[in-house]
Design a protein around this motif. Structure first.
Motif, PDB file in Angstrom:
ATOM      1  N   GLN A   1       8.551 -25.141  18.037  1.00 17.50           N
ATOM      2  CA  GLN A   1       9.459 -26.157  17.511  1.00 17.50           C
ATOM      3  C   GLN A   1      10.141 -25.687  16.228  1.00 17.50           C
ATOM      4  N   GLN A   2      11.391 -26.066  16.060  1.00 18.37           N
ATOM      5  CA  GLN A   2      12.145 -25.771  14.854  1.00 18.37           C
ATOM      6  C   GLN A   2      12.345 -27.068  14.065  1.00 18.37           C
ATOM      7  N   PHE A   3      12.337 -26.972  12.742  1.00 20.80           N
ATOM      8  CA  PHE A   3      12.425 -28.174  11.918  1.00 20.80           C
ATOM      9  C   PHE A   3      13.656 -28.196  11.020  1.00 20.80           C
ATOM     10  N   GLY A   4      14.566 -27.248  11.204  1.00 15.72           N
ATOM     11  CA  GLY A   4      15.840 -27.291  10.509  1.00 15.72           C
ATOM     12  C   GLY A   4      15.845 -26.711   9.106  1.00 15.72           C
ATOM     13  N   VAL A   5      14.682 -26.461   8.540  1.00 14.61           N
ATOM     14  CA  VAL A   5      14.591 -25.823   7.225  1.00 14.61           C
ATOM     15  C   VAL A   5      13.490 -24.770   7.293  1.00 14.61           C
ATOM     16  N   SER A   6      13.488 -23.879   6.333  1.00 15.55           N
ATOM     17  CA  SER A   6      12.452 -22.847   6.282  1.00 15.55           C
ATOM     18  C   SER A   6      11.180 -23.444   5.677  1.00 15.55           C
ATOM     19  N   LEU A   7      10.059 -23.234   6.371  1.00 13.78           N
ATOM     20  CA  LEU A   7       8.771 -23.723   5.901  1.00 13.78           C
ATOM     21  C   LEU A   7       7.841 -22.551   5.604  1.00 13.78           C
ATOM     22  N   SER A   8       6.987 -22.725   4.614  1.00  9.79           N
ATOM     23  CA  SER A   8       5.984 -21.718   4.259  1.00  9.79           C
ATOM     24  C   SER A   8       4.636 -22.415   4.120  1.00  9.79           C
ATOM     25  N   TYR A   9       3.579 -21.615   4.137  1.00  8.76           N
ATOM     26  CA  TYR A   9       2.256 -22.210   3.942  1.00  8.76           C
ATOM     27  C   TYR A   9       1.463 -21.409   2.920  1.00  8.76           C
ATOM     28  N   ASP A  10       0.579 -22.116   2.225  1.00 11.57           N
ATOM     29  CA  ASP A  10      -0.361 -21.511   1.284  1.00 11.57           C
ATOM     30  C   ASP A  10      -1.771 -21.817   1.775  1.00 11.57           C
ATOM     31  N   PRO A  11      -2.639 -20.813   1.903  1.00 12.28           N
ATOM     32  CA  PRO A  11      -4.035 -21.095   2.283  1.00 12.28           C
ATOM     33  C   PRO A  11      -4.700 -21.967   1.224  1.00 12.28           C
ATOM     34  N   LEU A  12      -5.530 -22.893   1.673  1.00 13.83           N
ATOM     35  CA  LEU A  12      -6.280 -23.717   0.733  1.00 13.83           C
ATOM     36  C   LEU A  12      -7.184 -22.820  -0.102  1.00 13.83           C
ATOM     37  N   TRP A  13      -7.429 -23.223  -1.322  1.00 14.27           N
ATOM     38  CA  TRP A  13      -8.147 -22.391  -2.298  1.00 14.27           C
ATOM     39  C   TRP A  13      -9.636 -22.298  -2.024  1.00 14.27           C
TER      40      TRP A  13
END
Length: 257
Positions: free
Chosen positions: A195-207
């Protein structure tokens, strides 16, 4: 003659009802809540469990034990009580940290470790510690427990905003209605590949360390020993690693602890 037929029919009905519990006992009753995210559970439009890792795993347990599997569509809040009471035999992809009375259940695992992600729009700052989320609106899944965030939610240091699915949360994130979304590696990898959401998404691993996932078994299950043996066999065959590998984001280790 009519009276005799009625008596015979009544006796057959009584016998059938007497046998009913025995028939029901010869199956594995598994709980899979519809709040389980993809790819852990996938449901058809009419609400029936149609696929996903949970079904693949528990179906295989059924094959090894030669027992049919009955899937119980319970809400998340009822899962623990049903397993502890023996109304259900098992539920998978849980953790002792996520239930109120872990000692009331038997645990199989760890099956694997599931990295937790904080997803954000790529043009926003990374979230590397709890304070980075303060005063932000965080998308969560209804009925899920987030041990690392619960105290902050309670103290209103950040806003919990529940939805029924990760797709809904990511859509709201893309629209600017959320600041961040909580998810796990398998779910994020699955959804982003489709799926595409129209904007660029990034993720950070939980600490914090990636939590271990288990299957919870009922101590009152008549199939407890057989189910445990089936899981032992599946772990020896690396069955679980094989079914989850296609859903992982690139370069994600399965056994990271």
């Amino acid at each position: 003659m009519i009276k005799a037929i009625r008596v015979k029919t009544a006796l057959l009905c009584v016998a059938a009802f007497a046998l009913y519990p025995l028939v029901q006992a010869n199956e594995i009753k598994a709980v899979v809540s519809d709040t389980n995210p993809v790819p852990y559970a996938m449901f058809s439009q009419d609400g029936k469990l149609s696929g996903g890792i949970s079904k693949q795993l528990i179906d295989e347990v059924g094959k090894i034990t030669s027992l049919p599997v009955l899937y119980l569509p319970l809400t998340r809040a009822r899962v623990e009580q049903w397993i502890a009471s023996g109304k259900a035999d098992l539920g998978c992809f849980l953790s002792p940290d996520w239930v109120s009375k872990p000692k009331d259940l038997e645990w199989v695992g760890p099956l694997f470790y599931s990295a937790q992600y904080i997803v954000r729009r790529s043009d926003s700052k990374p979230n590397r510690q709890l304070s980075d989320l303060f005063h932000k609106r965080v998308g969560t899944i209804r009925g899920f427990v987030y041990p690392e965030l619960e105290q902050a939610f309670a103290e209103e240091l950040l806003v919990r905003d529940d939805a029924h699915s990760l797709e809904s949360n990511l859509t709201r994130l893309a629209q600017g209605r959320l600041d961040a979304v909580m998810t796990v590696d398998l779910s994020y990898g699955y959804v982003m590949a489709r799926q595409q959401f129209g904007v660029s998404l990034s993720y950070d691993p939980l600490w914090t360390k990636a939590p271990a996932l288990y299957c919870a078994l009922s101590p009152k299950s008549s199939h407890l020993a057989a189910i445990k043996q089936a899981f032992d066999k599946l772990q020896q065959q690396q069955f679980i690693e094989n079914i989850i590998r296609p859903y992982l984001p690139a370069n994600t280790p399965i056994d990271a602890s």
